[in-house]
Design an enzyme around this catalytic site. Structure first.
Site, PDB file in Angstrom:
ATOM      1  N   LYS A   1     -13.876  -7.826  -9.200  1.00 15.34           N
ATOM      2  CA  LYS A   1     -13.025  -8.664 -10.042  1.00 15.34           C
ATOM      3  C   LYS A   1     -12.421  -9.804  -9.217  1.00 15.34           C
ATOM      4  O   LYS A   1     -12.367 -10.957  -9.669  1.00 15.34           O
ATOM      5  CB  LYS A   1     -11.918  -7.823 -10.674  1.00 15.34           C
ATOM      6  N   ASP A   2     -11.994  -9.486  -7.994  1.00 14.71           N
ATOM      7  CA  ASP A   2     -11.443 -10.533  -7.123  1.00 14.71           C
ATOM      8  C   ASP A   2     -12.515 -11.566  -6.767  1.00 14.71           C
ATOM      9  O   ASP A   2     -12.232 -12.763  -6.715  1.00 14.71           O
ATOM     10  CB  ASP A   2     -10.866  -9.921  -5.847  1.00 14.71           C
TER      11      ASP A   2
ATOM     12  N   SER B   1      -0.023  -1.173  -6.484  1.00  9.80           N
ATOM     13  CA  SER B   1       0.361  -2.288  -7.344  1.00  9.80           C
ATOM     14  C   SER B   1       1.176  -1.818  -8.540  1.00  9.80           C
ATOM     15  O   SER B   1       0.963  -0.717  -9.049  1.00  9.80           O
ATOM     16  CB  SER B   1      -0.890  -2.985  -7.875  1.00  9.80           C
TER      17      SER B   1
ATOM     18  N   GLU C   1       6.669 -33.785  -1.829  1.00  6.43           N
ATOM     19  CA  GLU C   1       5.492 -33.253  -2.504  1.00  6.43           C
ATOM     20  C   GLU C   1       5.917 -32.474  -3.745  1.00  6.43           C
ATOM     21  O   GLU C   1       7.042 -31.976  -3.819  1.00  6.43           O
ATOM     22  CB  GLU C   1       4.754 -32.314  -1.549  1.00  6.43           C
TER      23      GLU C   1
ATOM     24  N   HIS D   1       0.805  -1.216   0.000  1.00  6.00           N
ATOM     25  CA  HIS D   1       0.000   0.000   0.000  1.00  6.00           C
ATOM     26  C   HIS D   1       0.837   1.264   0.000  1.00  6.00           C
ATOM     27  O   HIS D   1       0.330   2.348  -0.266  1.00  6.00           O
ATOM     28  CB  HIS D   1      -0.981  -0.031   1.181  1.00  6.00           C
TER      29      HIS D   1
END
Ligand code: HEM
Lengths: 418, 249
Positions: A250-251, A226, A294, A222
């Site tokens: 959108k998320d 972004s 894994e 923040h």
């Protein structure tokens, strides 16, 4: 550009009622929410890869909730651990659902985080001023790896036991103190009750540390906001839109698609990511014919086994993660997005391919061609960071970068029309 | 130090010094193998009969309780009767003595041997594994166990069998300590199905597949609903997304 002008300080009942105001004066939670949702400006051109972060956060939450529920029924005692998992699967109401969510959640978590990291590499998101954001991310990856490794030991199947044995024994390669360190880690000479118990406690603890690091990650984010596919920073107000409602919807839409795929695995292929051997109880006397970790550890495992001696392998494996800390300074180019870096762009894809090759080699016996390919891929992995990135930054002649995000959007728009 | 070295060799060395002689399992069609498939109830009941009359002489089924057999279609009375055929060691009683009693629906299938050593002693040193998780615990489990049970044969001339071993190309190494457990007509099915080795093997594999994953049918039913719900929800979210973003250029 947005046609409608967005008021900078939307008046909402959430913020403007007397109770909220009273609380906010004493504890500024509503200021915080307003700041991070309504006022937090976000580049308007983020693509779907920018959904990864919020999805990873939600996955972390899913892991914690399902994990705590499992913890209520799980018994970290070697004599009963395996059976307690079977009781969860068979006797606890919807226990199979909780466990399959947790097990598949771990794999999905890594898929998201690896995508998130490759996204950051492609668009140069680790470059100034976001170096710390990236470094905190690498710390989160390390914590996730520790958490997942210890979680995998808990069901106390054959692979749980032998995986724990092989990995903790790596520390014995440390000169002089090696054996004492292994003994200290295991709580005894062997992987046994004290080991399982402490792994459970730590497996419970570390996810909450991850939450703390995610908070730091977000504070770093923040600070400058972004990055975006153009790699150009926000310059004017028409480059950006408020986070809410644009990126919240959108998320959320991304989340529904993600859950769809996730549910597909949980309900219809719940053991896809699991080794059948691990449904056999741990047996210290019988070594499974084939020990592999894994899938999300396979590239690092391949690097470990590419070195002719154990100490070298251990140093190599840890360096493979640690080198990521220095990425912001190894990449000498000032241009962020690979879209404007004609030399870096193909090399990025070669790097991805190389990671996949390492993952494939990680599950093959280290002999013959596999060993040779594994060694070359290991060499290339380090060369990418230590030689290729610095040199390319210096040699490359970048394409013309758009002057602003809005300019980028126009270019993209025209390109798509054609 | 030597132990560490051996373990290191184990990771560094070729994982399977594996014989290429182990045959991959034959593929069979199973009613439960498709995404929405279910267990065939009559095959499960027949399979249970095979387990009870043949396999349970040597193999445990520790994760299954008698009452769970209701999933096969048995009613409470039948389950009580099935359980009563088994004897359970219980106690100590008020005198401090252990005693035997008939099993109740809430008991698990008892172990045919008092302990692992006893099991090994009567099986030439090999251990007959618990079958509750055998299908999940082997790669391609259903096909593997079916191939194993039907795959006995006489050994090729270049293989010398060890004492007490049978030749089975699907078993790792080709030599197994379990004598061929099934022969044609070994059980008499109440529904009149001819008890060939292939039939009995398919039936017991169906039963054991259920024992490995008793939640399978409920899981798929729920999964279908969850997926349908999410499809509708994601379409709604798509339209919300499009309408919120329609003005962004
Ligand atoms: C960072 C998030 C987490 C990751 C990546 C993670 C990963 C894993 C993995 C890989 C397993 C082994 C699953 C298996 O093979 O059965 C596991 C098991 C387990 N985890 Fe977690 N876990 C996370 C968070 C948590 C939390 C927060 C808790 C509890 C507070 C928890 C509790 C458990 C328990 C009780 C098991 C054993 C049950 C089982 O094996 O199914 N986990 N975890």
């Amino acid at each position: 550009m947005t046609k409608k002008k967005h008021p900078q300080r939307p008046s909402r009942p959430l913020y403007d009622n007397p109770v909220s105001k009273w609380i906010d004066k004493r504890l500024p939670v509503f200021t915080f929410i307003r700041h991070s949702l309504d006022e937090y400006p976000t580049p308007k051109n983020l693509n779907w890869l920018w959904n990864g972060g919020s999805l990873a956060g939600i996955t972390l939450l899913i892991m914690i909730i399902s994990g705590i529920t499992l913890g209520m029924h799980y018994n970290p005692d070697p004599a009963d651990a395996f059976n307690s998992i079977e009781r969860i699967m068979r006797d606890v109401n919807y226990g199979w659902l909780i466990r399959y969510i947790h097990v598949n959640g771990a794999s999905f978590f890594f898929i998201l985080v690896y995508l998130h990291m490759f996204r950051s590499m492609y668009y140069g998101s680790y470059k100034a001023p976001r170096e710390l954001l990236w470094i905190v991310g690498v710390l989160i990856l390390l914590l996730m790896m520790a958490t997942a490794f210890m979680g995998y030991v808990l069901p106390w199947g054959q692979m749980s036991f032998w995986g724990a044995k092989v990995i903790t024994n790596l520390f014995s390669a440390i000169p002089v103190f090696g054996d004492s360190i292994v003994q200290w880690l295991l709580g005894g000479p062997n992987v046994d009750a004290p080991t399982l118990h402490r792994f459970f406690v730590l497996h419970y603890l570390l996810p909450f540390l991850i939450v703390a690091f995610v908070a730091i990650h977000l504070i770093c984010l923040h600070q400058f906001g972004s990055n975006n596919p153009s790699g150009v920073e926000v310059k004017k107000s028409e480059d950006q839109i408020p986070f809410h409602p644009y990126y919240t919807v959108k998320d959320l839409y991304g989340l529904t698609i993600y859950l769809l795929v996730f549910a597909g695995f949980v309900f219809f292929a719940p053991n896809f990511f699991m080794e059948a051997v691990n449904y056999n109880p741990a047996n210290p006397l019988v070594t499974p014919p084939h020990i592999a970790p894994e899938w999300y550890f396979l590239p690092f495992y391949a690097i470990l086994r590419s070195f002719p001696d154990k100490l070298g392998g251990v140093i190599g494996m840890f360096s493979a993660v640690s080198v990521l800390f220095f990425l912001p300074w190894l990449d000498r180019s000032k241009i962020k997005s690979a879209a404007y870096r004609p030399m870096f762009r193909p090399l990025f894809w070669v790097f991805i391919l190389n990671c996949l090759i390492l993952g494939w080699i990680g599950q093959k016996p280290p002999q013959g061609w596999y060993l040779i390919i594994g060694r070359l891929a290991t060499l290339y992995y380090f060369a990418h960071f230590l030689i290729i990135l610095p040199v390319v930054g210096w040699l490359e002649r970048p394409l013309t970068v758009p002057s602003s995000i809005s300019e980028y959007c126009k270019r993209e728009h025209n390109r798509r029309k054609k | 130090m030597i132990r560490l070295f051996i373990i290191f060799i184990l990771i560094i060395s070729p994982p399977c010094l594996a014989d290429a002689t182990t045959r991959p399992p034959e593929q069979t069609h199973w009613s439960f193998a498709t995404p929405l498939g279910t267990f065939d109830r009559s095959a499960m009941q027949r399979g249970f009969q095979v387990y009870k009359e043949v396999c349970s002489a040597c193999h445990e089924l520790s994760h299954i309780r008698f009452r769970e057999l209701s999933a096969l279609g048995f009613n409470d009375k039948e389950i009580k009767a099935i359980a009563a055929d088994y004897s359970i060691k219980d106690g100590p009683n008020d005198e401090g003595e252990m005693f035997d009693r008939p099993a109740l629906p809430g008991d698990s299938f008892p172990n045919p041997f008092p302990n692992e050593q006893a099991a090994r002693a009567s099986n030439g040193g090999a251990f007959p594994v618990d079958l509750s998780l055998i299908i999940k615990g082997r790669e391609d489990g259903a096909n593997y166990v079916h191939s194993l049970l039907t795959g006995y044969g006489s050994a090729p001339t270049d293989i010398t069998l060890f004492e007490g071993k049978s030749y089975n190309p699907y078993f790792e190494g080709g030599q197994i300590s379990m004598p061929p457990p099934l022969v044609d007509g070994q059980v008499t099915y109440v529904d009149g199905t001819p008890a060939t080795v292939d039939q009995m093997s398919k039936d017991v594999v169906t039963f054991l597949s259920w024992a490995s994953a008793p939640e399978l049918e409920a899981r798929r039913q729920m999964g279908l609903k969850v997926i349908l719900y999410l499809i509708v929800f994601s379409m709604l979210m798509y339209f919300v997304y499009r309408s919120v973003w329609r003005n962004v250029k």
